[in-house]
Scaffold this motif. Structure first.
Motif, PDB file in Angstrom:
ATOM      1  N   PRO A   1       0.813  -1.230   0.000  1.00  0.00           N
ATOM      2  CA  PRO A   1       0.000   0.000   0.000  1.00  0.00           C
ATOM      3  C   PRO A   1       0.841   1.273   0.000  1.00  0.00           C
ATOM      4  O   PRO A   1       0.511   2.234  -0.704  1.00  0.00           O
ATOM      5  CB  PRO A   1      -0.824  -0.137   1.290  1.00  0.00           C
ATOM      6  N   ALA A   2       1.933   1.294   0.756  1.00  0.00           N
ATOM      7  CA  ALA A   2       2.779   2.481   0.796  1.00  0.00           C
ATOM      8  C   ALA A   2       3.464   2.706  -0.542  1.00  0.00           C
ATOM      9  O   ALA A   2       3.636   3.855  -0.988  1.00  0.00           O
ATOM     10  CB  ALA A   2       3.817   2.353   1.910  1.00  0.00           C
ATOM     11  N   ILE A   3       3.854   1.622  -1.224  1.00  0.00           N
ATOM     12  CA  ILE A   3       4.481   1.758  -2.540  1.00  0.00           C
ATOM     13  C   ILE A   3       3.473   2.268  -3.559  1.00  0.00           C
ATOM     14  O   ILE A   3       3.776   3.145  -4.385  1.00  0.00           O
ATOM     15  CB  ILE A   3       5.085   0.409  -2.981  1.00  0.00           C
ATOM     16  N   ARG A   4       2.257   1.756  -3.503  1.00  0.00           N
ATOM     17  CA  ARG A   4       1.219   2.232  -4.426  1.00  0.00           C
ATOM     18  C   ARG A   4       0.908   3.705  -4.181  1.00  0.00           C
ATOM     19  O   ARG A   4       0.720   4.482  -5.125  1.00  0.00           O
ATOM     20  CB  ARG A   4      -0.041   1.379  -4.281  1.00  0.00           C
ATOM     21  N   GLU A   5       0.851   4.095  -2.917  1.00  0.00           N
ATOM     22  CA  GLU A   5       0.574   5.497  -2.600  1.00  0.00           C
ATOM     23  C   GLU A   5       1.685   6.411  -3.121  1.00  0.00           C
ATOM     24  O   GLU A   5       1.423   7.523  -3.598  1.00  0.00           O
ATOM     25  CB  GLU A   5       0.420   5.670  -1.090  1.00  0.00           C
ATOM     26  N   ALA A   6       2.929   5.942  -3.040  1.00  0.00           N
ATOM     27  CA  ALA A   6       4.062   6.770  -3.447  1.00  0.00           C
ATOM     28  C   ALA A   6       4.237   6.826  -4.959  1.00  0.00           C
ATOM     29  O   ALA A   6       4.603   7.874  -5.507  1.00  0.00           O
ATOM     30  CB  ALA A   6       5.340   6.251  -2.795  1.00  0.00           C
ATOM     31  N   PHE A   7       3.977   5.716  -5.645  1.00  0.00           N
ATOM     32  CA  PHE A   7       4.323   5.627  -7.073  1.00  0.00           C
ATOM     33  C   PHE A   7       3.125   5.369  -7.986  1.00  0.00           C
ATOM     34  O   PHE A   7       3.286   5.394  -9.215  1.00  0.00           O
ATOM     35  CB  PHE A   7       5.375   4.529  -7.286  1.00  0.00           C
ATOM     36  N   GLY A   8       1.965   5.105  -7.422  1.00  0.00           N
ATOM     37  CA  GLY A   8       0.788   4.874  -8.246  1.00  0.00           C
ATOM     38  C   GLY A   8       0.746   3.477  -8.834  1.00  0.00           C
ATOM     39  O   GLY A   8       1.581   2.617  -8.536  1.00  0.00           O
ATOM     40  N   GLY A   9      -0.216   3.270  -9.716  1.00  0.00           N
ATOM     41  CA  GLY A   9      -0.438   1.938 -10.274  1.00  0.00           C
ATOM     42  C   GLY A   9       0.513   1.545 -11.369  1.00  0.00           C
ATOM     43  O   GLY A   9       0.499   0.380 -11.809  1.00  0.00           O
TER      44      GLY A   9
ATOM     45  N   LEU B   1       3.228  -6.527  -7.525  1.00  0.00           N
ATOM     46  CA  LEU B   1       4.243  -5.513  -7.795  1.00  0.00           C
ATOM     47  C   LEU B   1       4.971  -5.847  -9.087  1.00  0.00           C
ATOM     48  O   LEU B   1       5.415  -6.983  -9.287  1.00  0.00           O
ATOM     49  CB  LEU B   1       5.222  -5.446  -6.628  1.00  0.00           C
ATOM     50  N   ASP B   2       5.113  -4.872  -9.963  1.00  0.00           N
ATOM     51  CA  ASP B   2       5.897  -5.028 -11.192  1.00  0.00           C
ATOM     52  C   ASP B   2       7.324  -4.608 -10.860  1.00  0.00           C
ATOM     53  O   ASP B   2       7.684  -3.428 -10.943  1.00  0.00           O
ATOM     54  CB  ASP B   2       5.304  -4.163 -12.305  1.00  0.00           C
ATOM     55  N   ARG B   3       8.133  -5.570 -10.482  1.00  0.00           N
ATOM     56  CA  ARG B   3       9.473  -5.264  -9.981  1.00  0.00           C
ATOM     57  C   ARG B   3      10.361  -4.650 -11.069  1.00  0.00           C
ATOM     58  O   ARG B   3      11.197  -3.797 -10.786  1.00  0.00           O
ATOM     59  CB  ARG B   3      10.118  -6.526  -9.400  1.00  0.00           C
ATOM     60  N   SER B   4      10.178  -5.094 -12.308  1.00  0.00           N
ATOM     61  CA  SER B   4      10.979  -4.525 -13.394  1.00  0.00           C
ATOM     62  C   SER B   4      10.655  -3.053 -13.595  1.00  0.00           C
ATOM     63  O   SER B   4      11.558  -2.226 -13.766  1.00  0.00           O
ATOM     64  CB  SER B   4      10.739  -5.304 -14.690  1.00  0.00           C
ATOM     65  N   ALA B   5       9.366  -2.715 -13.577  1.00  0.00           N
ATOM     66  CA  ALA B   5       8.963  -1.312 -13.755  1.00  0.00           C
ATOM     67  C   ALA B   5       9.462  -0.462 -12.600  1.00  0.00           C
ATOM     68  O   ALA B   5       9.933   0.669 -12.803  1.00  0.00           O
ATOM     69  CB  ALA B   5       7.436  -1.222 -13.869  1.00  0.00           C
ATOM     70  N   LEU B   6       9.381  -0.990 -11.383  1.00  0.00           N
ATOM     71  CA  LEU B   6       9.850  -0.242 -10.222  1.00  0.00           C
ATOM     72  C   LEU B   6      11.354  -0.045 -10.279  1.00  0.00           C
ATOM     73  O   LEU B   6      11.861   1.047  -9.980  1.00  0.00           O
ATOM     74  CB  LEU B   6       9.443  -0.965  -8.937  1.00  0.00           C
ATOM     75  N   ARG B   7      12.070  -1.088 -10.691  1.00  0.00           N
ATOM     76  CA  ARG B   7      13.534  -0.974 -10.787  1.00  0.00           C
ATOM     77  C   ARG B   7      13.920   0.091 -11.813  1.00  0.00           C
ATOM     78  O   ARG B   7      14.801   0.910 -11.560  1.00  0.00           O
ATOM     79  CB  ARG B   7      14.141  -2.323 -11.176  1.00  0.00           C
ATOM     80  N   ARG B   8      13.262   0.081 -12.967  1.00  0.00           N
ATOM     81  CA  ARG B   8      13.581   1.096 -13.985  1.00  0.00           C
ATOM     82  C   ARG B   8      13.314   2.499 -13.457  1.00  0.00           C
ATOM     83  O   ARG B   8      14.099   3.427 -13.688  1.00  0.00           O
ATOM     84  CB  ARG B   8      12.765   0.842 -15.247  1.00  0.00           C
ATOM     85  N   LEU B   9      12.212   2.644 -12.748  1.00  0.00           N
ATOM     86  CA  LEU B   9      11.846   3.963 -12.229  1.00  0.00           C
ATOM     87  C   LEU B   9      12.880   4.475 -11.237  1.00  0.00           C
ATOM     88  O   LEU B   9      13.362   5.610 -11.356  1.00  0.00           O
ATOM     89  CB  LEU B   9      10.470   3.896 -11.568  1.00  0.00           C
TER      90      LEU B   9
END
Length: 207
Positions: A47-55, A64-72
């Protein structure tokens, strides 16, 4: 409890070393594994990750899309700092809880961002697994399928190799073939057994 902090750059072989020390009797707590637990399906930090970075960093099924988060986070230092502020406190707390439950001669905490997070203060010894940057890049490329520029950004975000080596108490050279590791691991394990027997002390995870 005698605590060893094991660190090294991406692709250096930290997991290999930690797994072998565990086989020899050490208690191992891996912060990457704790991070995965906290961000697994239904994990408490989602929930905290979604609040910080959105969907955009989540898959349609809510995972969690770990590849997308890593790129970001590796493209944007502010995003990386925001993610670290979310994950590092609960990872540290869970790590300390796991250490307190260990019944082993000594503990090994595997912390890739050891110096970046200041957690070397928790340890009696710092063990660095060292490889040249070219070896890091090739190993991660084969293992994870990342591009060389992606790997280089990750390497650049970590403590420089020279600084890691300068701040190490002990070093394992993992630049060669796997068979070169065993004698180094056996030697370091015996050293830690000697040190924890010579300096017995109560577990202190409030340092």
């Amino acid at each position: 409890m005698f605590i060893v902090a094991l660190t090294g750059g991406i692709g250096s072989g930290k997991t290999t070393i930690a797994d072998r020390l565990a086989e020899l009797g050490a208690g191992v707590v891996d912060t990457d594994q704790l991070s995965r637990e906290l961000t697994a399906d239904g994990g408490p930090m989602l929930p905290a990750i979604r609040e910080a970075f959105g969907g955009t960093v989540f898959q349609p099924d809510g995972r969690l899309d770990r590849s997308a988060l890593r790129r970001l986070v590796f493209d944007d230092p502010q995003s990386r700092a925001r993610l670290e502020s979310i994950l590092h406190p609960p990872i540290r707390q869970r790590m300390l809880e796991r250490i307190d439950r260990l019944d082993t001669p000594y503990a090994v905490i595997v912390v890739p961002l050891l110096f970046e997070t200041g957690q070397q203060s928790l340890a009696d010894r710092v063990l660095v697994v060292d490889v040249p940057e070219s070896v890091q890049i090739e190993r991660v490329r084969k293992r994870n399928g990342l591009t060389v520029p992606e790997i280089e950004r990750i390497v650049a975000s970590q403590t420089p190799r020279e600084e890691r080596l300068a701040r190490a108490d002990d070093i394992i050279d993992n630049s060669g073939p796997p068979e070169n590791l065993e004698s180094q691991i056996q030697r370091i394990h015996r050293r830690y057994l000697d040190l924890c027997q010579a300096s017995p002390h109560e577990t202190n995870t409030s340092r």
